[in-house]
Write a protein that holds these residues in place. Structure first.
Motif, PDB file in Angstrom:
ATOM      1  N   ALA A  49      -0.088   4.170  -9.251  1.00  0.00           N
ATOM      2  CA  ALA A  49      -0.307   5.414  -8.686  1.00  0.00           C
ATOM      3  C   ALA A  49       0.809   6.251  -8.612  1.00  0.00           C
ATOM      4  CB  ALA A  49      -1.191   5.328  -7.255  1.00  0.00           C
ATOM      5  N   PRO A  50       1.013   7.802  -8.330  1.00  0.00           N
ATOM      6  CA  PRO A  50       2.106   8.163  -8.172  1.00  0.00           C
ATOM      7  C   PRO A  50       3.084   7.895  -7.070  1.00  0.00           C
ATOM      8  CG  PRO A  50       0.189   9.808  -8.472  1.00  0.00           C
ATOM      9  CD  PRO A  50      -0.400   8.654  -8.548  1.00  0.00           C
ATOM     10  N   GLY A  51       4.121   7.266  -7.386  1.00  0.00           N
ATOM     11  CA  GLY A  51       5.093   6.841  -6.599  1.00  0.00           C
ATOM     12  C   GLY A  51       4.715   5.218  -6.016  1.00  0.00           C
ATOM     13  N   VAL A  52       3.697   4.560  -6.572  1.00  0.00           N
ATOM     14  CA  VAL A  52       3.255   3.428  -5.995  1.00  0.00           C
ATOM     15  C   VAL A  52       3.409   2.363  -7.340  1.00  0.00           C
ATOM     16  CG1 VAL A  52       1.457   1.905  -5.118  1.00  0.00           C
ATOM     17  CG2 VAL A  52       1.579   4.433  -4.605  1.00  0.00           C
ATOM     18  N   TRP A  53       4.321   1.339  -7.207  1.00  0.00           N
ATOM     19  CA  TRP A  53       4.745   0.491  -8.019  1.00  0.00           C
ATOM     20  C   TRP A  53       4.492  -1.193  -7.475  1.00  0.00           C
ATOM     21  CZ3 TRP A  53       7.564   2.328 -12.508  1.00  0.00           C
ATOM     22  CH2 TRP A  53       8.029   3.728 -12.457  1.00  0.00           C
ATOM     23  N   GLY A  74       5.391  -5.096  -4.639  1.00  0.00           N
ATOM     24  CA  GLY A  74       5.429  -3.902  -4.719  1.00  0.00           C
ATOM     25  C   GLY A  74       6.313  -2.900  -3.820  1.00  0.00           C
ATOM     26  N   PHE A  75       6.356  -1.671  -4.211  1.00  0.00           N
ATOM     27  CA  PHE A  75       6.948  -0.657  -3.427  1.00  0.00           C
ATOM     28  C   PHE A  75       6.409   0.655  -3.617  1.00  0.00           C
ATOM     29  CE2 PHE A  75       9.756   1.664  -6.676  1.00  0.00           C
ATOM     30  CZ  PHE A  75       9.633   0.533  -7.647  1.00  0.00           C
ATOM     31  N   ILE A  76       6.437   1.457  -2.364  1.00  0.00           N
ATOM     32  CA  ILE A  76       6.267   2.873  -2.416  1.00  0.00           C
ATOM     33  C   ILE A  76       7.477   3.730  -2.599  1.00  0.00           C
ATOM     34  CG2 ILE A  76       4.804   4.483  -1.270  1.00  0.00           C
ATOM     35  CD1 ILE A  76       3.121   2.009   0.063  1.00  0.00           C
ATOM     36  N   GLU A  77       7.601   4.484  -3.186  1.00  0.00           N
ATOM     37  CA  GLU A  77       8.698   5.595  -3.147  1.00  0.00           C
ATOM     38  C   GLU A  77       8.587   6.698  -2.269  1.00  0.00           C
ATOM     39  OE1 GLU A  77      10.348   7.267  -6.904  1.00  0.00           O
ATOM     40  OE2 GLU A  77       8.773   6.204  -8.010  1.00  0.00           O
ATOM     41  N   THR A  78       9.688   6.921  -1.362  1.00  0.00           N
ATOM     42  CA  THR A  78       9.637   7.833  -0.452  1.00  0.00           C
ATOM     43  C   THR A  78      11.009   8.747  -0.587  1.00  0.00           C
ATOM     44  OG1 THR A  78      10.618   7.256   1.381  1.00  0.00           O
ATOM     45  CG2 THR A  78       8.335   6.504   0.978  1.00  0.00           C
ATOM     46  N   ASP A  79      11.088   9.912  -0.084  1.00  0.00           N
ATOM     47  CA  ASP A  79      12.577  10.404  -0.366  1.00  0.00           C
ATOM     48  C   ASP A  79      13.617  10.347   0.656  1.00  0.00           C
ATOM     49  OD1 ASP A  79      11.492  11.808   2.069  1.00  0.00           O
ATOM     50  OD2 ASP A  79      11.497  13.609   1.230  1.00  0.00           O
ATOM     51  N   ALA A  80      12.952   8.969   1.526  1.00  0.00           N
ATOM     52  CA  ALA A  80      14.039   8.418   2.392  1.00  0.00           C
ATOM     53  C   ALA A  80      14.349   7.102   2.015  1.00  0.00           C
ATOM     54  CB  ALA A  80      13.309   8.257   3.722  1.00  0.00           C
ATOM     55  N   VAL A 211      -3.992   3.707  -2.106  1.00  0.00           N
ATOM     56  CA  VAL A 211      -3.794   2.303  -2.410  1.00  0.00           C
ATOM     57  C   VAL A 211      -3.439   1.608  -1.201  1.00  0.00           C
ATOM     58  CG1 VAL A 211      -1.996   0.855  -3.795  1.00  0.00           C
ATOM     59  CG2 VAL A 211      -2.698   2.920  -4.907  1.00  0.00           C
ATOM     60  N   LEU A 212      -4.169   0.520  -1.358  1.00  0.00           N
ATOM     61  CA  LEU A 212      -4.118  -0.628  -0.235  1.00  0.00           C
ATOM     62  C   LEU A 212      -3.366  -1.958  -0.489  1.00  0.00           C
ATOM     63  CD1 LEU A 212      -4.966  -1.298   2.747  1.00  0.00           C
ATOM     64  CD2 LEU A 212      -6.837  -2.613   1.827  1.00  0.00           C
ATOM     65  N   PHE A 213      -2.200  -2.170   0.011  1.00  0.00           N
ATOM     66  CA  PHE A 213      -1.575  -3.474  -0.356  1.00  0.00           C
ATOM     67  C   PHE A 213      -2.332  -4.347   0.664  1.00  0.00           C
ATOM     68  CE2 PHE A 213       1.403  -0.726  -2.384  1.00  0.00           C
ATOM     69  CZ  PHE A 213       2.013  -1.588  -3.484  1.00  0.00           C
ATOM     70  N   ALA A 214      -3.029  -5.116   0.267  1.00  0.00           N
ATOM     71  CA  ALA A 214      -4.155  -5.963   1.018  1.00  0.00           C
ATOM     72  C   ALA A 214      -3.219  -7.386   1.483  1.00  0.00           C
ATOM     73  CB  ALA A 214      -5.381  -6.237   0.595  1.00  0.00           C
ATOM     74  N   GLY A 215      -2.192  -7.570   1.139  1.00  0.00           N
ATOM     75  CA  GLY A 215      -1.746  -9.067   1.062  1.00  0.00           C
ATOM     76  C   GLY A 215      -2.630 -10.136   0.736  1.00  0.00           C
ATOM     77  N   ASP A 216      -2.559 -11.529   1.362  1.00  0.00           N
ATOM     78  CA  ASP A 216      -3.276 -12.417   0.870  1.00  0.00           C
ATOM     79  C   ASP A 216      -4.698 -12.305   1.350  1.00  0.00           C
ATOM     80  OD1 ASP A 216      -1.429 -13.199  -0.675  1.00  0.00           O
ATOM     81  OD2 ASP A 216      -1.275 -15.369   0.309  1.00  0.00           O
ATOM     82  N   LEU A 217      -5.243 -11.106   1.945  1.00  0.00           N
ATOM     83  CA  LEU A 217      -6.758 -11.225   2.314  1.00  0.00           C
ATOM     84  C   LEU A 217      -7.366 -11.111   1.357  1.00  0.00           C
ATOM     85  CD1 LEU A 217      -5.957  -8.538   5.614  1.00  0.00           C
ATOM     86  CD2 LEU A 217      -6.749 -10.869   5.824  1.00  0.00           C
ATOM     87  N   VAL A 218      -6.885 -10.419   0.142  1.00  0.00           N
ATOM     88  CA  VAL A 218      -7.734 -10.517  -0.957  1.00  0.00           C
ATOM     89  C   VAL A 218      -6.923 -11.161  -2.172  1.00  0.00           C
ATOM     90  CG1 VAL A 218      -8.794  -8.682  -2.707  1.00  0.00           C
ATOM     91  CG2 VAL A 218      -8.572  -7.950  -0.388  1.00  0.00           C
ATOM     92  N   PHE A 219      -7.674 -11.798  -2.902  1.00  0.00           N
ATOM     93  CA  PHE A 219      -7.510 -12.495  -4.073  1.00  0.00           C
ATOM     94  C   PHE A 219      -8.115 -12.033  -5.227  1.00  0.00           C
ATOM     95  CE2 PHE A 219      -4.823 -16.447  -2.860  1.00  0.00           C
ATOM     96  CZ  PHE A 219      -4.803 -16.190  -1.673  1.00  0.00           C
ATOM     97  N   ASN A 220      -7.980 -12.225  -6.412  1.00  0.00           N
ATOM     98  CA  ASN A 220      -8.685 -11.458  -7.591  1.00  0.00           C
ATOM     99  C   ASN A 220      -8.712 -12.650  -8.622  1.00  0.00           C
ATOM    100  OD1 ASN A 220     -10.116  -9.797  -9.226  1.00  0.00           O
ATOM    101  ND2 ASN A 220      -8.216  -8.818  -9.702  1.00  0.00           N
ATOM    102  N   GLY A 221      -9.848 -13.175  -8.724  1.00  0.00           N
ATOM    103  CA  GLY A 221      -9.899 -14.081  -9.737  1.00  0.00           C
ATOM    104  C   GLY A 221      -9.175 -15.438  -9.841  1.00  0.00           C
TER     105      GLY A 221
END
Ligand SMILES: [Zn+2]
Length: 335
Positions: A49-53, A74-80, A211-221
């Motif tokens: 998503a824009p700025g979300v990697w 991951g990381f989220i871009e900010t101007d700081a 975008v929600l970074f859910a950590g290990d609360l969510v597993f996928n497959g």
């Protein structure tokens, strides 16, 4: 053989030996070079998503072929600067992640957040020691108590990938609630369930993209891990995520990004596991028998389903069995 022929032959041998001497060192070096190659995580950030990697890991278990790259970071871009989420399992991973981030943004690193206490999410923070590293109080306490022991476990599993890795002690407390970092509005949420009962699992929502970074609360497959789990609290956290309806979810493990379906499926596994273990305990099944019971076919194509089921029986079954024994003892007729 004429002297001419011997001379030709001798020249050929000289050439052969010359070639062999050139090749031999490479034969010895080749395994080392291959070994060196495997210490490259080959991290490629992917913009979801824009700025979300994100950096997507494998859905396998820790081993020396993957260096512990079994999670999503991951990381989220900010101007700081970049807000880094879970810097990975080793110092080396953290350093390579940081280099990859710095290829994307010139703004540097603003902060690092660790979602929970499990070492695959923690140790790479070492490579960001010149930036503030944030974690919930529960995580900071757990790392204070058993950070070294967790590190020993990773050394045994990952060997050389762990070179220069040390225990990490986050120096800042993550505070639940909204917070603006540079030009980005984020929301920090402290749920429980995966790594403790209350306020043990940090999730981070990027308000701009949903975008929600859910950590290990969510597993996928990939079957959820339960070494410090509270299944009831975990289900409640998943209910809260379902109610929140984020646009996109980055699960801690398994294919990323994902949708609400992975939240529902993680919840189904936890519900099944709890019902299954309680039912087995009530039928008087021994722990040895419980380990071999079949897994619901809904989860048959999940990665590591049997492996995690066996681990979960070992962690959780004694409690279910003891609860039944206690219940029976309390209701036994007085002698
Ligand atoms: Zn994990």
């Amino acid at each position: 053989m004429s002297s001419q022929a011997r001379h030709e032959c001798g020249r050929a041998w000289t050439a052969c030996w010359g070639a062999a001497l050139l090749i031999l060192p490479w034969l010895f070096l080749a395994p080392l070079r291959a070994g060196e190659m495997t210490l490259d995580y080959q991290l490629e950030p992917r913009q979801i998503a824009p700025g979300v990697w994100i950096f997507e890991g494998s859905d396998g278990d820790f081993d020396r072929s993957n260096g512990g790259n079994i999670l999503n970071t991951g990381f989220i871009e900010t101007d700081a600067g970049a807000v880094v989420i879970d810097p990975g399992p080793t110092q080396l991973y953290g350093a390579q992640m940081r280099a990859a981030i710095e290829r994307v943004t010139d703004n540097g690193i603003a902060r690092v957040y660790i979602t929970h206490r499990h070492p695959d999410h923690v140790v790479g923070a070492q490579a960001f020691s010149d930036s503030p590293v944030y974690a919930l109080p529960h995580t900071r306490n757990a790392l204070e108590i058993d950070g070294e022991a967790l590190l020993d476990g990773l050394f045994r599993l990952l060997g050389d990938w762990m070179r220069d890795s040390q225990a990490v002690h986050p120096d800042h407390e993550a505070v639940p609630g909204p917070e603006r970092i540079g030009d980005r509005a984020l929301r920090f949420i402290a749920w429980g369930g995966h790594s403790g009962q209350v306020a043990s699992d940090l999730a981070i929502l990027d308000e701009q993209t949903g975008v929600l970074f859910a950590g290990d609360l969510v597993f996928n497959g990939r079957a959820p891990t339960t070494p410090h789990a509270d299944l009831d609290a975990w289900r409640k956290a998943l209910d809260a995520i379902l109610a929140m309806r984020p646009q996109m979810i980055v699960p801690g493990h398994g294919s990323a990004p994902t949708t609400m379906q992975a939240v529902e499926e993680t919840r189904e596994w936890l519900q099944w596991l709890e019902t299954h273990l309680r039912d087995a305990a009530q039928r008087g099944v021994s722990i040895g028998e419980a380990l071999t019971l079949p897994i619901d076919e809904r989860f048959s194509d999940w990665s590591l389903a049997r492996h995690e089921y066996v681990r979960s029986v070992n962690h959780l079954y004694p409690e279910y069995r003891d609860a039944v024994l206690h219940w029976n003892t309390e209701r036994a007729p007085a002698p």
